[in-house]
Scaffold this active site. Structure first.
Site, mmCIF file in Angstrom:
data_model
loop_
_atom_site.group_PDB
_atom_site.id
_atom_site.type_symbol
_atom_site.label_atom_id
_atom_site.label_comp_id
_atom_site.label_asym_id
_atom_site.label_seq_id
_atom_site.Cartn_x
_atom_site.Cartn_y
_atom_site.Cartn_z
ATOM 1 N N CYS A 9 0.882 23.148 20.977
ATOM 2 C CA CYS A 9 1.566 22.945 19.697
ATOM 3 C C CYS A 9 0.519 22.504 18.677
ATOM 4 O O CYS A 9 -0.671 22.700 18.876
ATOM 5 C CB CYS A 9 2.736 21.967 19.815
ATOM 6 S SG CYS A 9 2.305 20.245 20.147
ATOM 7 N N ARG A 15 5.819 18.439 21.221
ATOM 8 C CA ARG A 15 6.339 19.626 21.900
ATOM 9 C C ARG A 15 5.547 20.055 23.128
ATOM 10 O O ARG A 15 6.126 20.267 24.197
ATOM 11 C CB ARG A 15 6.433 20.788 20.909
ATOM 12 C CG ARG A 15 7.406 20.512 19.772
ATOM 13 C CD ARG A 15 7.341 21.560 18.696
ATOM 14 N NE ARG A 15 6.053 21.498 17.991
ATOM 15 C CZ ARG A 15 5.612 22.412 17.133
ATOM 16 N NH1 ARG A 15 6.343 23.484 16.882
ATOM 17 N NH2 ARG A 15 4.452 22.272 16.526
ATOM 18 N N ASP A 128 9.331 21.515 15.348
ATOM 19 C CA ASP A 128 8.581 20.257 15.421
ATOM 20 C C ASP A 128 9.513 19.104 15.044
ATOM 21 O O ASP A 128 10.010 19.055 13.924
ATOM 22 C CB ASP A 128 7.391 20.323 14.457
ATOM 23 C CG ASP A 128 6.413 19.169 14.669
ATOM 24 O OD1 ASP A 128 6.816 18.139 15.262
ATOM 25 O OD2 ASP A 128 5.266 19.304 14.243
#
Length: 157
Positions: A9, A15, A128
């Site tokens: 990420c 994440r 996100d």
């Protein structure tokens, strides 16, 4: 020899460490943890050396996932050679990774995490959660559980 999967990420604190933990959990339950090794990284280096976001760790722990990874930045010199599959959490991550690829072989290893979703197919990325509330962290885990389930089915064939 273990197959190696890298989750990527932006900052490697929400994440991708969650994807790593969820996949490790799925591999353990399915007794495949001796066949696979998972890691995570960020395309950016702002959080290198930090633990995963405390809110993400809290939400993950409620589902029995332990986010133990320490943030690191993706290293194209090593990571393309080291990993068999590199999964970006959103289209920007995938695009950034493709921009770092050195060869067509590198490019062939890059996939989008949501490509493996079956229940959350309408999401083209793992959003996100960093600037949002609790719901965002839960949604990330829902999408990741779906994607990891699909990924497991794909690699178990």
């Amino acid at each position: 020899m273990k197959k190696k999967i890298l989750f990527v990420c932006l900052g490697n604190i929400c994440r991708s460490p969650s994807a790593e933990a969820v996949m490790n959990g799925f591999l353990k339950v399915n007794m495949l943890d001796d066949e696979f090794e998972c890691d995570s990284a960020g395309t950016g280096g702002w959080h290198v050396g930090e633990r995963a976001d405390s809110r993400m760790r809290t939400h993950a722990a409620r589902r029995d996932y332990d986010l133990t990874s320490i943030a690191r930045q993706f290293n194209p010199k090593n990571d393309f050679d080291e990993f068999d599959l590199i999964l970006g959490m959103d289209s920007q991550n995938v695009s950034d990774l493709k921009g770092m690829a050195r060869t067509s072989e590198d490019l062939s290893k890059i996939k989008s995490m949501t490509d493996y979703c079956s229940r959350y197919e309408h999401y083209d990325s793992v959003p996100d959660p960093y600037y949002g509330g609790a719901d965002g962290f839960e949604l990330v885990l829902d999408i990741l559980e779906d994607a990891c389930d699909g990924l497991l089915k794909q690699i178990d064939k």
